[in-house]
Motif scaffolding. Structure first.
Motif, PDB file in Angstrom:
ATOM      1  N   VAL A   7     114.891  86.337  75.354  1.00  0.00           N
ATOM      2  CA  VAL A   7     114.738  84.984  74.853  1.00  0.00           C
ATOM      3  C   VAL A   7     115.607  84.043  75.676  1.00  0.00           C
ATOM      4  N   ARG A   8     114.983  83.011  76.184  1.00  0.00           N
ATOM      5  CA  ARG A   8     115.698  82.024  76.976  1.00  0.00           C
ATOM      6  C   ARG A   8     116.292  80.965  76.061  1.00  0.00           C
ATOM      7  N   GLN A   9     117.523  80.627  76.280  1.00  0.00           N
ATOM      8  CA  GLN A   9     118.155  79.570  75.502  1.00  0.00           C
ATOM      9  C   GLN A   9     117.883  78.216  76.175  1.00  0.00           C
ATOM     10  N   ALA A  10     117.671  77.215  75.377  1.00  0.00           N
ATOM     11  CA  ALA A  10     117.445  75.879  75.918  1.00  0.00           C
ATOM     12  C   ALA A  10     118.763  75.320  76.447  1.00  0.00           C
ATOM     13  N   ALA A  11     118.691  74.711  77.620  1.00  0.00           N
ATOM     14  CA  ALA A  11     119.880  74.067  78.195  1.00  0.00           C
ATOM     15  C   ALA A  11     120.026  72.668  77.608  1.00  0.00           C
ATOM     16  N   ALA A  12     121.248  72.261  77.426  1.00  0.00           N
ATOM     17  CA  ALA A  12     121.516  70.898  76.968  1.00  0.00           C
ATOM     18  C   ALA A  12     121.847  70.044  78.182  1.00  0.00           C
ATOM     19  N   PRO A  13     121.361  68.813  78.217  1.00  0.00           N
ATOM     20  CA  PRO A  13     121.698  67.938  79.340  1.00  0.00           C
ATOM     21  C   PRO A  13     123.199  67.691  79.388  1.00  0.00           C
ATOM     22  N   THR A  14     123.742  67.669  80.591  1.00  0.00           N
ATOM     23  CA  THR A  14     125.185  67.457  80.738  1.00  0.00           C
ATOM     24  C   THR A  14     125.520  66.142  81.437  1.00  0.00           C
ATOM     25  N   SER A  15     124.505  65.389  81.818  1.00  0.00           N
ATOM     26  CA  SER A  15     124.743  64.093  82.455  1.00  0.00           C
ATOM     27  C   SER A  15     123.699  63.105  81.942  1.00  0.00           C
ATOM     28  N   SER A  16     123.956  61.826  82.182  1.00  0.00           N
ATOM     29  CA  SER A  16     122.991  60.815  81.742  1.00  0.00           C
ATOM     30  C   SER A  16     121.661  60.972  82.478  1.00  0.00           C
ATOM     31  N   ARG A  17     121.725  61.423  83.723  1.00  0.00           N
ATOM     32  CA  ARG A  17     120.494  61.651  84.489  1.00  0.00           C
ATOM     33  C   ARG A  17     119.668  62.789  83.877  1.00  0.00           C
ATOM     34  N   GLN A  18     120.347  63.866  83.493  1.00  0.00           N
ATOM     35  CA  GLN A  18     119.650  64.977  82.852  1.00  0.00           C
ATOM     36  C   GLN A  18     119.112  64.575  81.479  1.00  0.00           C
ATOM     37  N   ALA A  19     119.876  63.783  80.745  1.00  0.00           N
ATOM     38  CA  ALA A  19     119.411  63.313  79.436  1.00  0.00           C
ATOM     39  C   ALA A  19     118.163  62.458  79.592  1.00  0.00           C
ATOM     40  N   ALA A  20     118.140  61.601  80.623  1.00  0.00           N
ATOM     41  CA  ALA A  20     116.958  60.766  80.881  1.00  0.00           C
ATOM     42  C   ALA A  20     115.761  61.634  81.261  1.00  0.00           C
ATOM     43  N   ARG A  21     116.009  62.674  82.025  1.00  0.00           N
ATOM     44  CA  ARG A  21     114.934  63.598  82.417  1.00  0.00           C
ATOM     45  C   ARG A  21     114.370  64.289  81.170  1.00  0.00           C
ATOM     46  N   ARG A  22     115.255  64.708  80.280  1.00  0.00           N
ATOM     47  CA  ARG A  22     114.811  65.370  79.049  1.00  0.00           C
ATOM     48  C   ARG A  22     113.958  64.422  78.211  1.00  0.00           C
ATOM     49  N   VAL A  23     114.377  63.162  78.097  1.00  0.00           N
ATOM     50  CA  VAL A  23     113.601  62.171  77.348  1.00  0.00           C
ATOM     51  C   VAL A  23     112.242  61.934  78.003  1.00  0.00           C
ATOM     52  N   ARG A  24     112.201  61.926  79.336  1.00  0.00           N
ATOM     53  CA  ARG A  24     110.921  61.786  80.046  1.00  0.00           C
ATOM     54  C   ARG A  24     109.979  62.929  79.686  1.00  0.00           C
ATOM     55  N   ILE A  25     110.531  64.127  79.614  1.00  0.00           N
ATOM     56  CA  ILE A  25     109.717  65.291  79.247  1.00  0.00           C
ATOM     57  C   ILE A  25     109.201  65.143  77.815  1.00  0.00           C
ATOM     58  N   LEU A  26     110.069  64.744  76.898  1.00  0.00           N
ATOM     59  CA  LEU A  26     109.651  64.561  75.504  1.00  0.00           C
ATOM     60  C   LEU A  26     108.565  63.495  75.397  1.00  0.00           C
ATOM     61  N   GLY A  27     108.739  62.402  76.139  1.00  0.00           N
ATOM     62  CA  GLY A  27     107.731  61.337  76.125  1.00  0.00           C
ATOM     63  C   GLY A  27     106.397  61.803  76.674  1.00  0.00           C
ATOM     64  N   ALA A  28     106.444  62.565  77.758  1.00  0.00           N
ATOM     65  CA  ALA A  28     105.211  63.084  78.349  1.00  0.00           C
ATOM     66  C   ALA A  28     104.513  64.042  77.392  1.00  0.00           C
ATOM     67  N   ALA A  29     105.282  64.926  76.765  1.00  0.00           N
ATOM     68  CA  ALA A  29     104.695  65.872  75.803  1.00  0.00           C
ATOM     69  C   ALA A  29     104.091  65.129  74.616  1.00  0.00           C
ATOM     70  N   ALA A  30     104.786  64.117  74.123  1.00  0.00           N
ATOM     71  CA  ALA A  30     104.277  63.342  72.988  1.00  0.00           C
ATOM     72  C   ALA A  30     102.977  62.640  73.357  1.00  0.00           C
ATOM     73  N   GLU A  31     102.943  62.050  74.543  1.00  0.00           N
ATOM     74  CA  GLU A  31     101.736  61.343  74.980  1.00  0.00           C
ATOM     75  C   GLU A  31     100.562  62.307  75.133  1.00  0.00           C
ATOM     76  N   LEU A  32     100.795  63.443  75.786  1.00  0.00           N
ATOM     77  CA  LEU A  32      99.734  64.428  75.963  1.00  0.00           C
ATOM     78  C   LEU A  32      99.306  65.025  74.629  1.00  0.00           C
ATOM     79  N   GLY A  33     100.251  65.310  73.771  1.00  0.00           N
ATOM     80  CA  GLY A  33      99.924  65.866  72.454  1.00  0.00           C
ATOM     81  C   GLY A  33      99.117  64.903  71.615  1.00  0.00           C
ATOM     82  N   ALA A  34      99.460  63.619  71.681  1.00  0.00           N
ATOM     83  CA  ALA A  34      98.727  62.606  70.914  1.00  0.00           C
ATOM     84  C   ALA A  34      97.308  62.426  71.434  1.00  0.00           C
ATOM     85  N   ARG A  35      97.138  62.619  72.729  1.00  0.00           N
ATOM     86  CA  ARG A  35      95.829  62.407  73.359  1.00  0.00           C
ATOM     87  C   ARG A  35      94.939  63.642  73.297  1.00  0.00           C
TER      88      ARG A  35
END
Length: 199
Positions: A7-35
């Motif tokens: 089982v792979r553990q999820a990594a937590a973002p450690t910088s603002s750049r990584q946090a922004a990347r994670r939010v981009r992924i969540l937004g993309a998943a939400a958009e694709l899931g909604a569509r």
């Protein structure tokens, strides 16, 4: 005999750049899931839409159910972040009504995108039943914390918050699957909030 995959553990973002990347992924998943709905969304599609490598996607989200459960948490955080913290328990004339109306509004927001609502609901069932450990205390999540704020620091408040969240989730799923109407779900939420928050 083959060994089960580790089982792979999820990594937590450690910088603002990584946090922004994670939010981009969540937004993309939400958009694709909604569509497209959960079944049609592939992890490669999410990575492409978010502009990240597939390895980056899997670093933060080890599975599709984990990703969409995270989308649910993200939507709840956004919903609560868009509302002020609100008054504390001792400043609320009717905590049961305040709790019920907040949960009804949250349900309405999530049900406003039926395909995405189905995706996060299905993912939550899959994720909780899978080998990927979630190990969460629902009271420590943003929704639990907001409800705790409304109920105050009573001895039984944490138990009441858990009951409220689990009741809300059950009614949300019943409304989503049209087992009950939205009106009935709202009526039931108001009754549950009144019964659970009673002294």
């Amino acid at each position: 005999m083959a060994r089960p995959a580790e089982v792979r553990q999820a990594a937590a973002p450690t910088s603002s750049r990584q946090a922004a990347r994670r939010v981009r992924i969540l937004g993309a998943a939400a958009e694709l899931g909604a569509r497209e709905g959960l079944a049609s969304v592939q992890m490669h599609d999410v990575a492409k839409e978010a502009g990240v490598a597939i390895a980056t996607l899997y670093r933060y989200f080890p599975s599709k159910p984990y990703l969409f459960l995270s989308v649910l948490e993200w939507h709840i955080d956004q919903f609560l972040g868009g509302r002020d913290t609100g008054p504390a328990a001792d400043e609320v004339a009717d905590p049961a009504a305040e709790v019920a109306e907040m949960l009804i509004a949250l349900s309405g927001k999530l049900l406003g995108s039926p395909l995405l609502a189905s995706a996060v609901a299905l993912s939550s069932f899959t994720e909780y039943a899978s080998a990927v450990p979630t190990q969460i205390d629902i009271v420590e999540r943003s929704l639990g914390q907001r409800l705790l704020h409304l109920l105050g620091d009573r001895a039984d408040a944490r138990s009441k918050v858990r009951l409220l969240v689990y009741t809300w989730w059950g009614l949300f799923v019943a409304m989503l699957t049209e087992e009950i109407s939205t009106d009935q779900g709202e009526t039931d939420l108001r009754l549950a909030a009144r019964l659970i928050t009673a002294p």
